[in-house]
Design a protein around this motif. Structure first.
Motif, PDB file in Angstrom:
ATOM      1  N   THR A  94      -3.042  15.979  -0.954  1.00 40.06           N
ATOM      2  CA  THR A  94      -2.684  14.899  -1.873  1.00 40.06           C
ATOM      3  C   THR A  94      -1.516  14.079  -1.349  1.00 40.06           C
ATOM      4  OG1 THR A  94      -1.058  16.166  -3.175  1.00 40.06           O
ATOM      5  CG2 THR A  94      -3.397  16.374  -3.795  1.00 40.06           C
ATOM      6  N   TYR A 132       0.831  -1.200   0.000  1.00 48.15           N
ATOM      7  CA  TYR A 132       0.000   0.000   0.000  1.00 48.15           C
ATOM      8  C   TYR A 132       0.872   1.259   0.000  1.00 48.15           C
ATOM      9  CZ  TYR A 132      -3.685   3.260   0.945  1.00 48.15           C
ATOM     10  OH  TYR A 132      -4.557   4.301   0.815  1.00 48.15           O
ATOM     11  N   PRO A 133       0.512   2.328  -0.778  1.00 47.61           N
ATOM     12  CA  PRO A 133      -0.711   2.452  -1.569  1.00 47.61           C
ATOM     13  C   PRO A 133      -0.641   1.865  -2.969  1.00 47.61           C
ATOM     14  CG  PRO A 133       0.480   4.521  -1.594  1.00 47.61           C
ATOM     15  CD  PRO A 133       1.248   3.602  -0.683  1.00 47.61           C
ATOM     16  N   LYS A 154     -10.572   1.409   6.181  1.00 49.03           N
ATOM     17  CA  LYS A 154     -11.445   2.120   7.124  1.00 49.03           C
ATOM     18  C   LYS A 154     -12.547   1.205   7.639  1.00 49.03           C
ATOM     19  CE  LYS A 154     -14.988   5.752   7.022  1.00 49.03           C
ATOM     20  NZ  LYS A 154     -15.578   6.842   6.219  1.00 49.03           N
ATOM     21  N   THR A 198      -3.371   1.686  -6.138  1.00 50.73           N
ATOM     22  CA  THR A 198      -4.771   1.704  -5.693  1.00 50.73           C
ATOM     23  C   THR A 198      -4.895   2.302  -4.290  1.00 50.73           C
ATOM     24  OG1 THR A 198      -4.496  -0.590  -4.955  1.00 50.73           O
ATOM     25  CG2 THR A 198      -5.492  -0.241  -7.130  1.00 50.73           C
ATOM     26  N   PRO A 199      -4.563   3.583  -4.132  1.00 56.33           N
ATOM     27  CA  PRO A 199      -4.692   4.204  -2.810  1.00 56.33           C
ATOM     28  C   PRO A 199      -6.124   4.234  -2.305  1.00 56.33           C
ATOM     29  CG  PRO A 199      -4.290   5.874  -4.496  1.00 56.33           C
ATOM     30  CD  PRO A 199      -4.065   4.541  -5.144  1.00 56.33           C
ATOM     31  N   GLN A 200      -7.101   4.090  -3.209  1.00 55.08           N
ATOM     32  CA  GLN A 200      -8.505   4.093  -2.799  1.00 55.08           C
ATOM     33  C   GLN A 200      -8.848   2.907  -1.903  1.00 55.08           C
ATOM     34  OE1 GLN A 200      -7.360   3.791  -5.911  1.00 55.08           O
ATOM     35  NE2 GLN A 200      -8.463   2.211  -7.075  1.00 55.08           N
ATOM     36  N   ARG A 201      -7.928   1.942  -1.794  1.00 57.52           N
ATOM     37  CA  ARG A 201      -8.163   0.822  -0.880  1.00 57.52           C
ATOM     38  C   ARG A 201      -8.285   1.280   0.571  1.00 57.52           C
ATOM     39  NH1 ARG A 201      -3.617  -3.006  -1.000  1.00 57.52           N
ATOM     40  NH2 ARG A 201      -2.386  -1.437  -2.092  1.00 57.52           N
ATOM     41  N   MET A 209      -2.210   8.192   4.576  1.00 55.39           N
ATOM     42  CA  MET A 209      -3.527   7.850   4.036  1.00 55.39           C
ATOM     43  C   MET A 209      -4.255   6.865   4.944  1.00 55.39           C
ATOM     44  SD  MET A 209      -2.710   7.464  -0.016  1.00 55.39           S
ATOM     45  CE  MET A 209      -2.305   8.881  -1.041  1.00 55.39           C
ATOM     46  N   ALA A 214      -7.657   7.378   7.203  1.00 56.23           N
ATOM     47  CA  ALA A 214      -8.793   6.460   7.154  1.00 56.23           C
ATOM     48  C   ALA A 214      -9.244   6.088   8.560  1.00 56.23           C
ATOM     49  CB  ALA A 214      -8.420   5.208   6.361  1.00 56.23           C
ATOM     50  N   THR A 245     -10.430   3.029   1.746  1.00 49.95           N
ATOM     51  CA  THR A 245     -11.850   2.919   2.093  1.00 49.95           C
ATOM     52  C   THR A 245     -12.147   1.564   2.731  1.00 49.95           C
ATOM     53  OG1 THR A 245     -12.471   4.375   0.276  1.00 49.95           O
ATOM     54  CG2 THR A 245     -14.206   2.981   1.190  1.00 49.95           C
ATOM     55  N   TYR A 246     -11.546   0.496   2.191  1.00 48.00           N
ATOM     56  CA  TYR A 246     -11.727  -0.838   2.757  1.00 48.00           C
ATOM     57  C   TYR A 246     -11.007  -0.950   4.104  1.00 48.00           C
ATOM     58  CZ  TYR A 246     -13.051  -1.663  -2.086  1.00 48.00           C
ATOM     59  OH  TYR A 246     -13.646  -1.578  -3.325  1.00 48.00           O
TER      60      TYR A 246
END
Length: 409
Positions: free
Chosen positions: A365, A35-36, A47, A39-42, A71, A75, A44-45
Motif C-alpha cells: 500500500t 500525483y497521487p 502505464k 486519484t492514485p489509480q491514474r 506507484m 506502473a 494505469t494511464y
C-alpha cells in the motif's frame, strides 16, 4: 523459505552489452498533476503512456510524495519488468520532481535540489552505459526539472525570472556545463518574457536553445501544434480546463546538443508534445479527430492522467560508452542479496565498507515499515507478519540501486 535475489545491475557489471556504437536516448518531461493526490489509480494511464512512448529517461513534476514515486515506478515496471529505477525522493516546500531511468541504458551519478522562493528545481547527472568499461569513454547528461510560478501578470513574470536566475547560476557553475537539458512546466505565455530571454540569451556564458518555434503562444492558433495545456474542457481532478491553448512545457538544451560536439545530438524534428497534432486548439484531446498522431486509447490516457501533455525529445549518441563507472562501483554496490528466515530479513550489500547504505521497506500500500540508514554489509531486519514487501537500497548520495518485492510466508 529462502529467497535470494541478485541486483539487476550485476549483469551490467560483468559486461552485458546494452548499447552499441550509435543509438538513441528518448527523454520525456511530464507534469503529472499533483500525483497521487486523491486519484492514485491514474497510474494505469501513466502505464499506458509509458508503454506507448517508451522513454529511456522520464522526468516528472508535480509529484507530491515518495509513495507516489513508487506507484509510478511500479506502473513502469509492469510494462518493462526490472528495467527501470528512480532517483531518491527529496521533499521540498511545494510539489516535487522525480527522475525515472532505464537502468539498462543509463545510470545516475548525482542528484541535488536547487531552492527557489516557490518550489525546488531538481538536478540529475546521469551517464550512458554501453560496450566498454573505460570511464573516459562514457557520456554524461546534465538534466534539470523546472516548475515555475504560474499565471499571467508582470509580478508572476518577475517571479519566474527570479527562479530561473537560480537555475542559470547553478548550471553555469558546473565543472563541465555541457550536454544540458532543462525541461518541465515553465508557464511561459510568450517568448518575450524575461525568463525565457534569460535562458536563450546568446551572450550568456551558457546559452540554452528552444528547439521549437518562438512566439506568442498563448491562445494563438498559429501555435496549436505546440500547445501542452489543457488536455481538458471539463473540470475534474484539480486540473486546468479550457482545452489546448498554452505552451507551458518545454525542453531547452545547450548548444553542444545542437551540434553533437559532446557526442549527444538532438535528432531534428524529434521534440514535440505527445498527443498533439495541432488539431485540438481550444479542444480536449479526446475530442474529434482522434487517432491521428496517437492511438485513441493514448488520447484517453493523456486526458485522464494530467491537464498537461508530456514533451519529448530524442538524442543520438555515438562512440564507445561505459557499462559502468569503475570508480563509482562501491557507491552503487556490486550486488544485493536477500534472505528471509523465520520472519527475519537478511540483507547483504556488497560494496566498499567505506560507504553506507539506506534501507527502506514498505508494504504494497506504500506504508513505510522501516526507513533507516548506516548499513554496510549484513543487516538483520525483523518483518512483522506474512505478506509481500518492497525493499529499496539507496546509496548515501541518494541513488536507488536495488528495489525488489519479496514474499514472507
Amino acid at each position: 523459505m529462502y529467497l535470494r535475489l541478485a541486483l539487476l545491475g550485476i549483469l551490467l557489471l560483468f559486461g552485458q552489452i546494452i548499447l552499441h556504437a550509435q543509438d538513441t536516448l528518448r527523454v520525456m518531461y511530464y507534469n503529472v498533476l499533483n500525483y497521487p493526490g486523491s486519484t492514485p489509480q491514474r497510474a494505469t494511464y501513466f502505464k499506458e503512456i509509458c508503454s506507448f512512448v517508451k522513454p529511456d529517461v522520464l522526468l516528472v513534476g508535480e509529484l507530491t510524495n515518495d509513495t507516489g514515486a513508487d506507484m509510478l515506478l511500479q506502473a513502469i515496471d509492469s510494462v518493462f519488468p526490472g528495467a527501470y529505477s528512480r532517483a531518491a525522493f527529496i521533499n521540498g516546500p511545494d510539489s516535487d520532481n522525480m527522475l525515472f531511468y532505464n537502468a539498462l541504458k543509463t545510470g545516475i551519478v548525482h542528484q541535488e535540489n536547487i531552492p527557489t522562493a516557490l518550489r525546488d528545481h531538481s538536478y540529475y547527472k546521469i551517464f550512458l552505459k554501453g560496450d566498454y568499461l573505460n570511464y573516459t569513454d562514457t557520456v554524461f547528461l546534465n538534466l534539470f526539472v523546472v516548475h515555475l510560478r504560474s499565471s499571467k501578470g508582470i509580478q508572476n513574470e518577475n517571479l519566474r525570472y527570479d527562479e530561473l536566475l537560480r537555475l542559470k547560476a547553478f548550471y553555469e557553475a558546473l565543472d563541465e556545463p555541457v550536454n544540458i537539458l532543462a525541461g518541465g512546466d515553465f508557464n511561459f505565455y510568450s517568448y518575450s518574457e524575461a525568463g525565457y530571454q534569460l535562458l536563450v540569451d546568446s551572450l550568456a556564458e551558457v546559452p540554452l536553445f528552444d528547439p521549437l518555434q518562438a512566439g506568442i503562444w498563448s491562445n494563438n492558433p498559429d501555435f496549436a501544434a505546440l500547445h501542452t495545456q489543457s488536455t481538458r474542457l471539463a473540470a475534474f481532478g484539480g486540473g486546468a480546463t479550457g482545452g489546448l491553448d498554452d505552451r507551458f512545457d518545454f525542453i531547452f538544451h545547450s548548444a553542444d546538443i545542437t551540434s553533437g560536439a559532446n557526442r549527444l545530438q538532438l535528432i531534428p524534428g524529434s521534440c514535440r508534445a505527445i498527443g498533439n497534432c495541432g488539431l485540438h486548439f481550444n479542444k480536449a484531446v479526446i475530442d474529434p479527430p482522434v487517432g491521428v498522431c496517437v492511438p485513441e486509447n493514448i488520447s484517453q490516457a493523456l486526458y485522464y492522467m494530467s491537464d498537461h501533455l508530456p514533451v519529448y525529445a530524442e538524442l543520438l549518441f555515438s562512440g564507445k560508452l561505459a557499462t559502468t563507472l569503475p570508480e563509482q562501483r562501491p557507491r552503487y554496490c556490486t550486488s544485493v542479496m536477500t534472505e528471509v528466515k523465520n520472519k527475519v530479513l537478511y540483507i547483504r550489500v556488497q560494496g566498499d565498507s567505506e560507504y553506507t547504505y539506506h534501507i527502506r521497506i514498505m508494504d504494497l500500500t506504500g506504508r513505510i515499515l522501516l526507513d533507516t540508514e548506516g548499513y554496510t554489509s549484513i543487516s538483520e531486519i525483523p518483518l512483522m507478519g506474512r505478506g509481500m514487501f518492497i525493499i529499496s537500497v539507496i546509496t548515501d548520495d541518494g541513488a536507488l540501486v536495488f528495489k525488489q518485492k519479496i514474499a514472507v510466508y
